[in-house]
Design a protein around this motif. Structure first.
Motif, PDB file in Angstrom:
ATOM      1  N   TYR A  10       8.771  38.799 -27.286  1.00 56.73           N
ATOM      2  CA  TYR A  10       9.328  39.284 -28.536  1.00 56.73           C
ATOM      3  C   TYR A  10      10.539  38.466 -28.967  1.00 56.73           C
ATOM      4  N   GLY A  11      11.368  38.057 -28.000  1.00 53.45           N
ATOM      5  CA  GLY A  11      12.541  37.269 -28.368  1.00 53.45           C
ATOM      6  C   GLY A  11      13.360  36.850 -27.167  1.00 53.45           C
ATOM      7  N   PHE A  12      14.305  35.955 -27.415  1.00 52.48           N
ATOM      8  CA  PHE A  12      15.239  35.473 -26.394  1.00 52.48           C
ATOM      9  C   PHE A  12      16.608  35.362 -27.049  1.00 52.48           C
ATOM     10  N   ASP A  13      17.599  36.048 -26.472  1.00 49.50           N
ATOM     11  CA  ASP A  13      18.933  36.043 -27.046  1.00 49.50           C
ATOM     12  C   ASP A  13      19.972  36.145 -25.938  1.00 49.50           C
ATOM     13  N   ARG A  14      20.853  35.170 -25.850  1.00 50.82           N
ATOM     14  CA  ARG A  14      21.958  35.142 -24.884  1.00 50.82           C
ATOM     15  C   ARG A  14      21.507  35.420 -23.457  1.00 50.82           C
ATOM     16  N   GLY A  15      20.448  34.772 -23.035  1.00 50.06           N
ATOM     17  CA  GLY A  15      19.972  34.903 -21.660  1.00 50.06           C
ATOM     18  C   GLY A  15      19.038  36.064 -21.411  1.00 50.06           C
ATOM     19  N   VAL A  16      18.809  36.908 -22.417  1.00 53.10           N
ATOM     20  CA  VAL A  16      17.948  38.079 -22.253  1.00 53.10           C
ATOM     21  C   VAL A  16      16.601  37.825 -22.933  1.00 53.10           C
ATOM     22  N   VAL A  17      15.528  38.016 -22.164  1.00 52.82           N
ATOM     23  CA  VAL A  17      14.174  37.899 -22.685  1.00 52.82           C
ATOM     24  C   VAL A  17      13.699  39.301 -23.039  1.00 52.82           C
ATOM     25  N   TYR A  18      13.206  39.466 -24.254  1.00 49.03           N
ATOM     26  CA  TYR A  18      12.694  40.752 -24.717  1.00 49.03           C
ATOM     27  C   TYR A  18      11.168  40.679 -24.757  1.00 49.03           C
ATOM     28  N   LEU A  19      10.531  41.633 -24.074  1.00 44.95           N
ATOM     29  CA  LEU A  19       9.081  41.663 -23.985  1.00 44.95           C
ATOM     30  C   LEU A  19       8.544  42.989 -24.485  1.00 44.95           C
ATOM     31  N   HIS A  20       7.356  42.927 -25.050  1.00 40.06           N
ATOM     32  CA  HIS A  20       6.676  44.131 -25.534  1.00 40.06           C
ATOM     33  C   HIS A  20       5.536  44.445 -24.576  1.00 40.06           C
ATOM     34  N   MET A  21       5.595  45.621 -23.965  1.00 33.06           N
ATOM     35  CA  MET A  21       4.566  46.039 -23.015  1.00 33.06           C
ATOM     36  C   MET A  21       3.536  46.875 -23.759  1.00 33.06           C
ATOM     37  N   GLN A  22       2.254  46.564 -23.532  1.00 33.70           N
ATOM     38  CA  GLN A  22       1.182  47.220 -24.271  1.00 33.70           C
ATOM     39  C   GLN A  22       0.085  47.693 -23.337  1.00 33.70           C
ATOM     40  N   GLY A  23      -0.786  48.530 -23.865  1.00 37.62           N
ATOM     41  CA  GLY A  23      -1.934  49.008 -23.107  1.00 37.62           C
ATOM     42  C   GLY A  23      -1.502  49.841 -21.916  1.00 37.62           C
ATOM     43  N   ALA A  24      -2.109  49.596 -20.759  1.00 31.29           N
ATOM     44  CA  ALA A  24      -1.794  50.368 -19.563  1.00 31.29           C
ATOM     45  C   ALA A  24      -0.341  50.183 -19.139  1.00 31.29           C
ATOM     46  N   CYS A  25       0.276  49.078 -19.557  1.00 30.05           N
ATOM     47  CA  CYS A  25       1.676  48.809 -19.183  1.00 30.05           C
ATOM     48  C   CYS A  25       2.644  49.731 -19.911  1.00 30.05           C
ATOM     49  N   ALA A  26       2.309  50.143 -21.099  1.00 34.90           N
ATOM     50  CA  ALA A  26       3.192  51.013 -21.874  1.00 34.90           C
ATOM     51  C   ALA A  26       3.218  52.384 -21.218  1.00 34.90           C
ATOM     52  N   GLY A  27       4.350  52.779 -20.727  1.00 32.95           N
ATOM     53  CA  GLY A  27       4.491  54.080 -20.095  1.00 32.95           C
ATOM     54  C   GLY A  27       4.017  54.157 -18.661  1.00 32.95           C
ATOM     55  N   CYS A  28       3.660  53.033 -18.066  1.00 33.21           N
ATOM     56  CA  CYS A  28       3.215  53.027 -16.680  1.00 33.21           C
ATOM     57  C   CYS A  28       4.401  53.273 -15.755  1.00 33.21           C
ATOM     58  N   PRO A  29       4.237  54.124 -14.739  1.00 35.69           N
ATOM     59  CA  PRO A  29       5.339  54.391 -13.821  1.00 35.69           C
ATOM     60  C   PRO A  29       5.857  53.135 -13.115  1.00 35.69           C
ATOM     61  N   SER A  30       4.996  52.159 -12.882  1.00 36.94           N
ATOM     62  CA  SER A  30       5.436  50.948 -12.173  1.00 36.94           C
ATOM     63  C   SER A  30       5.848  49.816 -13.118  1.00 36.94           C
ATOM     64  N   SER A  31       5.908  50.087 -14.427  1.00 37.24           N
ATOM     65  CA  SER A  31       6.223  49.012 -15.376  1.00 37.24           C
ATOM     66  C   SER A  31       7.632  48.465 -15.201  1.00 37.24           C
ATOM     67  N   THR A  32       8.591  49.302 -14.853  1.00 41.81           N
ATOM     68  CA  THR A  32       9.960  48.824 -14.650  1.00 41.81           C
ATOM     69  C   THR A  32      10.020  47.892 -13.449  1.00 41.81           C
ATOM     70  N   ILE A  33       9.311  48.234 -12.396  1.00 47.71           N
ATOM     71  CA  ILE A  33       9.271  47.370 -11.209  1.00 47.71           C
ATOM     72  C   ILE A  33       8.603  46.053 -11.551  1.00 47.71           C
ATOM     73  N   THR A  34       7.485  46.106 -12.279  1.00 49.45           N
ATOM     74  CA  THR A  34       6.794  44.886 -12.702  1.00 49.45           C
ATOM     75  C   THR A  34       7.730  44.012 -13.522  1.00 49.45           C
ATOM     76  N   LEU A  35       8.436  44.626 -14.450  1.00 55.19           N
ATOM     77  CA  LEU A  35       9.330  43.895 -15.336  1.00 55.19           C
ATOM     78  C   LEU A  35      10.493  43.272 -14.577  1.00 55.19           C
ATOM     79  N   LYS A  36      11.177  44.058 -13.769  1.00 56.35           N
ATOM     80  CA  LYS A  36      12.392  43.593 -13.091  1.00 56.35           C
ATOM     81  C   LYS A  36      12.085  42.741 -11.858  1.00 56.35           C
TER      82      LYS A  36
END
Length: 186
Positions: A138-164
């Motif tokens: 979605y974007g990159f600003d001051r060292g932060v990458v912004y991503l849009h999670m979709q499908g099974a990833c949206a609201g998945c309990p393990s999505s934060t772990i996957t992301l981080k």
């Protein structure tokens, strides 16, 4: 027509594989029935009582159910809706409604953004698609990458772990300018 189903890491979401192409290019996410006006297939799926979200990938459809609904009650109707759609010969999505897959909100960091997109496209998105979802830049600003999670990833309990633990570590390893990865809301 035989449609396979697969569980995803998100217990509220199932992945349906109709054995043919769903989206020739890109992906589409329908977070609720009001967003399905440009898709006959999504409209059909939302007509099934208990369907809360629909996502299309290259060769799969993921469906997220409402809380309190049992898969055994709605899975047959979802399978029927997918089968009817593909047998009808209708398009999955109106061609003029297909969005561009990646948005670039930062023209200053063109090289870094290109590296981020390359890693996402080659290393992350194929793995996430296996689980019935997608992650788009979605974007990159001051060292932060912004991503849009979709499908099974949206609201998945393990999505934060996957992301981080997964995506953030991968990007930081290859691109020192990346400090953090954050999800954006739909």
């Amino acid at each position: 027509m035989f449609i396979q189903t697969e569980a995803t890491p998100n217990p509220a979401t199932l992945k349906f594989l109709p054995g043919q192409t769903v989206m020739a290019e890109g992906t589409m996410d329908f977070p609720d029935s009001s967003t399905a006006v440009d898709s006959p297939l999504a409209g059909r799926l939302f007509s099934v009582q208990g369907v809360a979200r629909v996502f299309f990938g290259n060769d799969f459809v993921t469906v997220t159910k409402s809380e309190g609904i049992d898969w055994n009650h709605i899975k047959p109707a979802i399978l029927g809706a997918i089968m009817e759609h593909f047998q009808s010969g209708q398009m999955v999505v109106r061609s003029d409604a297909i969005p561009s897959d990646h948005r670039d909100h930062d023209g200053e960091n063109v090289e870094i953004v290109a590296q981020i997109k390359e890693l996402l496209d080659t290393r992350v998105r194929p793995a996430v698609a296996q689980d019935g979802g997608d992650i788009t830049f979605y974007g990159f600003d001051r060292g932060v990458v912004y991503l849009h999670m979709q499908g099974a990833c949206a609201g998945c309990p393990s999505s934060t772990i996957t992301l981080k633990m997964g995506i953030e570590n991968l990007l930081r390893h290859y691109i020192p300018e990346v400090i953090e990865v954050r999800p954006i809301a739909a």
